[in-house]
Design a protein around this motif. Structure first.
Motif, short mmCIF file in Angstrom:
data_model
loop_
_atom_site.label_atom_id
_atom_site.label_comp_id
_atom_site.label_asym_id
_atom_site.label_seq_id
_atom_site.Cartn_x
_atom_site.Cartn_y
_atom_site.Cartn_z
N SER A 58 0.84 -1.19 0.00
CA SER A 58 0.00 0.00 0.00
C SER A 58 0.88 1.24 0.00
CB SER A 58 -0.89 0.02 1.25
OG SER A 58 -0.09 0.18 2.42
N THR A 59 0.24 2.37 -0.28
CA THR A 59 0.95 3.65 -0.21
C THR A 59 1.47 3.90 1.20
OG1 THR A 59 -0.41 4.57 -1.98
CG2 THR A 59 0.69 6.14 -0.53
N VAL A 62 4.69 2.16 1.69
CA VAL A 62 5.79 2.83 1.01
C VAL A 62 6.24 4.06 1.79
CG1 VAL A 62 6.51 4.02 -1.11
CG2 VAL A 62 5.06 1.99 -1.25
N PHE A 100 7.50 -3.46 -6.42
CA PHE A 100 6.09 -3.07 -6.39
C PHE A 100 5.15 -4.16 -6.89
CE2 PHE A 100 8.01 1.13 -6.01
CZ PHE A 100 7.16 1.74 -5.10
N MET A 103 1.70 -4.36 -5.33
CA MET A 103 0.80 -3.23 -5.53
C MET A 103 0.33 -3.30 -6.98
SD MET A 103 2.64 -0.23 -3.27
CE MET A 103 1.38 0.97 -3.64
N GLU A 119 -2.29 0.86 -9.75
CA GLU A 119 -1.07 0.83 -8.95
C GLU A 119 0.11 0.49 -9.85
OE1 GLU A 119 -2.55 -0.26 -4.46
OE2 GLU A 119 -2.28 -1.95 -5.84
N VAL A 185 3.14 12.17 1.35
CA VAL A 185 2.41 11.66 0.19
C VAL A 185 1.65 12.81 -0.46
CG1 VAL A 185 0.65 10.03 -0.62
CG2 VAL A 185 2.15 9.40 1.31
N THR A 216 3.07 5.66 -6.48
CA THR A 216 2.23 4.61 -5.89
C THR A 216 0.86 4.48 -6.56
OG1 THR A 216 1.67 6.25 -4.18
CG2 THR A 216 3.34 4.59 -3.64
N LYS A 217 0.43 5.48 -7.31
CA LYS A 217 -0.79 5.38 -8.11
C LYS A 217 -0.60 6.20 -9.38
CE LYS A 217 -4.20 4.55 -4.41
NZ LYS A 217 -3.31 4.67 -3.25
#
Length: 474
Positions: A58-59, A62, A100, A103, A119, A185, A216-217
């Motif tokens: 998940s973010t 991270v 990653f 994700m 992701e 973030v 992350t996205k």
């Protein structure tokens, strides 16, 4: 040079507390596997080995591990599927490799705004399929799409087959969620198509090779899916006639294809051996693949007939039409297998470059490349995205050649000199990474190199995010 601290047992324990023991590995085999990408041969010292590999889910994971790395002053190297060709995911200063792969969610397909939010660990081909299932198109199409992750595509601003019409990966990225070097973030961009509020950080991060933030996205732009697609396979008697024909497709044919791909005879022959298949006119000097799209079958037929006639009028040996899924898949499988074919028959360290020049300079590039490699007495293969001037060059002197290493360096040096003289640069889509880092000073002046360093340190003052990449630091 920045001084980093080692990954201690205490750091591993802290990582396990953040991510769970299942998502932290110090296994020797995993460390070796996750410390390499697809670059063939020893382009760097064996010391580029991760001390630990982590698998965030998940973010929040991270962000927490980035904060830990900052506190402990340990370098972090982001990694996608490991299909890169520049050493971008190689841990140059050891430390933590962040994979990653877990994700890997497609979060949202927004039909109203024509976007797809994902992701970074989603395989690119899955994005293509999700879009098609919705009657839409994701036009980012690297040849590694069946294996590469979208996060890696974004990190390298991957190109691929459809750049001539749709642009590289960055053309399809609207927004990014990013974890900054201090663990904060933020979102850059959004689903909107226009935005001049402040700097364009989205497209600064695209292609930054994980040196500025951890993504992350990703919000991707979708397009209408063409109803009809046709591929033309066009053999020419020699490289020169194939290359010279390309601009005529647009200027005389009045068509902007989705793809214009080039394969020389050597690449075709290697692929036939590798796949145990045959392509028509495999003894021709070169082949073009021309992909045309449209929504009306009759109009598209008129277009490909016009382009086909133009091909024949300018020296093509034949024009083969692939207008069904099976024939098109066979054709593109051959094209997308060339790199793997080259590695299979020419393993080890070779000259493997993805140089790019202005499209009008491609004929001169090809002519001078042949002179360089012939003078060196080396075998070579050329293929690539001729519609946008991005050519993939592999030169492979005989393994038993006693002067092999110096021949490789000489070919690369002379190739770079030619590319620069033609207004080109050293990489079109694979990235600089570690492999080409020291060569970048031949293409960028001291002002630009210094600016890259200062931008890097503005984002990452401790220099912990994928250090020693893109530009020299010593």
């Amino acid at each position: 040079m920045t001084e980093y601290r080692p990954v201690t047992a205490h750091v591993v324990e802290r990582l396990q507390n953040i991510l769970g023991a299942r998502n932290v590995s110090c296994d020797a085999d995993k460390l070796l596997t996750y410390s390499r990408d697809e670059v063939q041969g020893p382009f760097w010292k064996d010391g580029c080995l991760a001390e630990v590999v982590v698998f965030p889910e998940s973010t929040e994971d991270v962000a927490a591990l980035v904060r830990l790395a900052g506190e402990e002053r340990i370098p972090l190297t982001a990694r996608g599927a490991g299909t890169g060709l520049s050493g971008g995911a190689v841990p140059a200063r050891r430390g933590i490799v962040v994979s990653f792969e877990k994700m890997n969610r497609i979060i949202e397909l927004d039909r109203e705004n024509l976007t797809l939010t994902v992701e970074p660990g989603v395989v690119t081909a899955e994005i293509n399929r999700a879009a098609v299932d919705a009657g839409l198109l994701y036009a980012g199409d690297p040849c590694s799409g069946d294996a590469s992750f979208i996060g890696g595509n974004v990190a390298e601003n991957a190109g691929g087959n459809k750049v001539v019409k749709y642009g590289p990966t960055g053309s399809h990225v609207l927004a990014l969620e990013a974890v900054m070097a201090d663990g904060s973030v933020t979102w850059f961009g959004g689903k909107r198509r226009k935005d001049v509020t402040g700097y364009d950080f989205v497209h600064l991060l695209v292609g930054s090779e994980g040196t500025l933030a951890l993504i992350t996205k990703i919000v991707l732009k979708l397009l209408p899916l063409p109803a009809e697609v046709v591929d033309l396979l066009v053999p020419f008697p020699d490289v020169a006639s194939a290359v010279a024909f390309v601009p005529r497709i647009v200027t005389e044919g009045k068509v902007l294809p989705a793809s214009i791909e080039f394969m020389d005879r050597r690449s075709i022959n290697l692929t036939e051996r590798f796949l145990n298949t045959n392509l028509p006119y495999s003894d021709a000097g070169a082949h073009l693949i021309i992909q045309l799209e449209g929504n009306d079958a009759e109009s598209l037929a008129d277009e490909y007939e016009r382009i086909g006639d133009l091909c024949l009028a300018h020296g093509a040996l034949e024009v083969f039409v692939a207008d069904n899924r099976n024939s098109r898949d066979k054709l593109w499988k051959a094209r997308k297998s060339i790199t793997e074919s080259v590695w299979a028959f020419h393993p080890g360290k070779n000259v493997n470059e993805d140089v790019v020049v202005p499209t009008g300079a491609v004929p001169e590039l090809m002519r001078r490349l042949d002179e360089i490699v012939t003078r060196a007495g080396s075998a070579y293969v050329v293929f690539g995205h001729i519609g946008d001037g991005n050519m993939h060059v592999t030169a492979a002197p005989a393994p038993e050649e006693p002067d092999r290493e110096s021949i490789l360096h000489r070919i690369q040096d002379e190739l770079y000199d030619v590319v620069k003289s033609l207004g080109g640069t050293l990489t079109g889509e694979h990235g600089v990474g570690l492999k080409r880092r020291d060569a970048i000073t031949r293409f960028l002046d001291a002002t630009q190199i210094d600016l890259i360093r200062r931008v890097k340190l503005a984002f990452d003052p401790q220099n912990i995010l994928n250090p020693d990449k893109i530009v020299p630091w010593e």
